[in-house]
Design an enzyme around this catalytic site. Structure first.
Site, mmCIF file in Angstrom:
data_model
loop_
_atom_site.group_PDB
_atom_site.id
_atom_site.type_symbol
_atom_site.label_atom_id
_atom_site.label_comp_id
_atom_site.label_asym_id
_atom_site.label_seq_id
_atom_site.Cartn_x
_atom_site.Cartn_y
_atom_site.Cartn_z
ATOM 1 N N LYS A 1 -7.328 3.197 -5.933
ATOM 2 C CA LYS A 1 -6.514 4.351 -6.895
ATOM 3 C C LYS A 1 -5.218 4.754 -6.333
ATOM 4 O O LYS A 1 -4.917 5.854 -6.138
ATOM 5 C CB LYS A 1 -7.329 5.395 -7.224
ATOM 6 C CG LYS A 1 -8.836 5.097 -7.654
ATOM 7 C CD LYS A 1 -9.612 6.327 -8.063
ATOM 8 C CE LYS A 1 -10.940 6.013 -8.713
ATOM 9 N NZ LYS A 1 -11.763 5.192 -7.956
ATOM 10 N N ARG A 2 -4.372 3.799 -5.992
ATOM 11 C CA ARG A 2 -3.227 3.952 -5.520
ATOM 12 C C ARG A 2 -2.034 4.283 -6.551
ATOM 13 O O ARG A 2 -2.394 4.260 -7.629
ATOM 14 C CB ARG A 2 -2.516 2.558 -4.746
ATOM 15 C CG ARG A 2 -3.376 2.392 -3.532
ATOM 16 C CD ARG A 2 -3.369 3.600 -2.435
ATOM 17 N NE ARG A 2 -3.706 3.246 -1.112
ATOM 18 C CZ ARG A 2 -4.846 3.657 -0.593
ATOM 19 N NH1 ARG A 2 -6.012 4.254 -1.403
ATOM 20 N NH2 ARG A 2 -5.368 3.239 0.861
#
Length: 272
Positions: free
Chosen positions: A93-94
């Protein structure tokens, strides 16, 4: 890896199962704690038990980062152990701007060689586009998640009645293609999956929330399946912790087999 490669694996295994490799040290069977790397030993056993049913594997980075530097080594060993034909997703979840996103992409696509990475689109196009510049790699954009807090923002409607998640889909589909972009869409409400499909009919969807979170596999397939299946349904806890005893791998295999049988029936039903 192309969408055709993924679909070929789905056809071969008659399954669209993604196994979430999210090991919790406190839940790992006690006999493995004597191993040099208990988490890797656990992951290896789960992979061996489910490889005939799973077309994808998704380690959530938090479970490895929490272990410190050794956790990153365990993650890399796990990734190296996975066969090349399965699709690998770094659930990290960058999402940041400019060269920061580029460096995140290099870390997961070049250094670790994952096939895909989950990305949060909140900061907009310039936070996502750097991830799209790597041949054969995929960005999995968070669109409609299955957690309770998703209601806080994702369902907010604009003056025309469009919820925020739909706006994310509408806009982000302009950035990539069906060959490098997927979407995270939670399984907890089939009607939402149907509305997602109206906006992105040809993209693959990564679908959490089946099983432990109450989502219906039948509804996911009914509303979400397209001509290439277009679905990767993730199961983590239901497989990993089907048993806490010495039979944990056998129990994981039985759970994966049960899901595969159900998926085979749904593939026959909706792709016939």
């Amino acid at each position: 890896m192309t969408s055709s490669d993924i679909f070929a694996e789905i056809q071969k295994k008659k399954s669209f199962l993604c196994v979430g490799l999210d090991p919790v040290m406190e839940k790992i069977p006690r006999q493995l704690l004597r191993e040099e790397d208990p988490v890797f030993s656990f992951n290896k056993a789960i992979i061996d038990a489910t490889i005939d049913q799973a077309v994808a594997y998704k380690p959530n980075l938090a479970f490895y980062e929490a272990l410190g530097p050794g956790g990153w080594e365990t993650l890399q060993k796990t990734l190296d152990y996975l066969p090349s034909e399965v699709f690998t997703i770094a659930d990290a979840k960058r999402g940041d701007i400019g060269n920061t996103s580029t460096l995140y992409a290099k870390a997961f696509f070049e250094q670790m060689d994952f096939d895909a990475l989950t990305v949060a689109p909140y900061m907009g196009e310039d936070s996502v586009r750097p991830f799209l510049g790597f041949d054969g790699k995929w960005v999995v954009i968070l669109a409609l998640t299955s957690n309770q807090g998703s209601q806080d923002f994702q369902m907010i409607e604009d003056p025309n009645g469009m919820p925020l998640y739909a706006a994310v889909l509408e806009k982000s589909r302009e950035w990539g293609t069906t060959q490098n972009t997927m979407y995270v869409v939670g399984a907890t409400r089939g009607s939402h999956i149907q509305s997602v499909r109206e906006i992105v009919p040809d993209h693959f969807l990564l679908v959490p929330g089946v099983g432990a979170q109450g989502g219906s596999l039948e509804e996911v397939a009914k509303f979400g399946m397209n001509s290439q299946c277009g679905l990767l349904v993730n199961s983590s806890r239901g497989i990993l912790y089907a048993s806490s005893g010495t039979d944990f791998a056998l129990a994981a295999k039985k759970e994966a087999q049960s899901l595969q049988i159900a998926m085979e029936e749904l593939l026959s039903k909706y792709l016939a």
